[in-house]
Design a protein around this motif. Sequence first.
Motif, mmCIF file in Angstrom:
data_model
loop_
_atom_site.group_PDB
_atom_site.id
_atom_site.type_symbol
_atom_site.label_atom_id
_atom_site.label_comp_id
_atom_site.label_asym_id
_atom_site.label_seq_id
_atom_site.Cartn_x
_atom_site.Cartn_y
_atom_site.Cartn_z
ATOM 1 N N SER A 262 1.009 -1.018 -0.169
ATOM 2 C CA SER A 262 -0.204 0.263 0.118
ATOM 3 C C SER A 262 1.229 1.197 0.314
ATOM 4 O O SER A 262 1.928 1.269 0.250
ATOM 5 N N GLY A 263 0.669 2.528 -0.181
ATOM 6 C CA GLY A 263 1.160 3.443 -0.273
ATOM 7 C C GLY A 263 1.941 3.655 -1.549
ATOM 8 O O GLY A 263 2.053 3.339 -2.506
ATOM 9 N N ALA B 108 6.558 6.802 1.088
ATOM 10 C CA ALA B 108 5.617 5.979 2.037
ATOM 11 C C ALA B 108 5.203 4.518 1.430
ATOM 12 O O ALA B 108 3.828 4.286 2.112
ATOM 13 N N THR B 109 6.029 4.006 0.981
ATOM 14 C CA THR B 109 5.174 2.743 0.173
ATOM 15 C C THR B 109 4.940 1.962 1.324
ATOM 16 O O THR B 109 6.310 1.451 2.055
#
Length: 98
Positions: free
Chosen positions: A32-33, A37-38
Motif C-alpha cells: 500500500s502507499g 510512503a510505500t
Amino acid sequence: MDTTLRVGKYLVSPLTRALGQGRYAASVSIRSGRGSATHDRVLRFTPEFGSGEAALHYATAQGLDWIGRTAADQAPACPVPVSHPLQTSKVTSWPRKN
C-alpha cells in the motif's frame, strides 16, 4: 502469468516457490502507499501444497483475508452515509467561549 490484484488501496501479489519433490510453498505480498510512503508486508505460510496452482490459490485467499476482503467482495462498495451514535448534529467551534 500476472496474478496481482488491486483491491482498494492495496496491491495483493500471491507468490509460489517450488520446494522440490512436487511440493510448493505459498507467500503473499500486500503493498500500500506510493513512493517513499510505500509499505510492503510479505506473509509466508507453512502449509505445503501438491501444486503451484493450489499454493497460488491459498496465498491469494490469505492476502484477501488479511485486508478484510473476500474474492466475491472485490467490487467497490457504494459509500453510504452512516451517522455515528456519538456524533451530534450541533457543531461547536474550538475553543469554546464560556
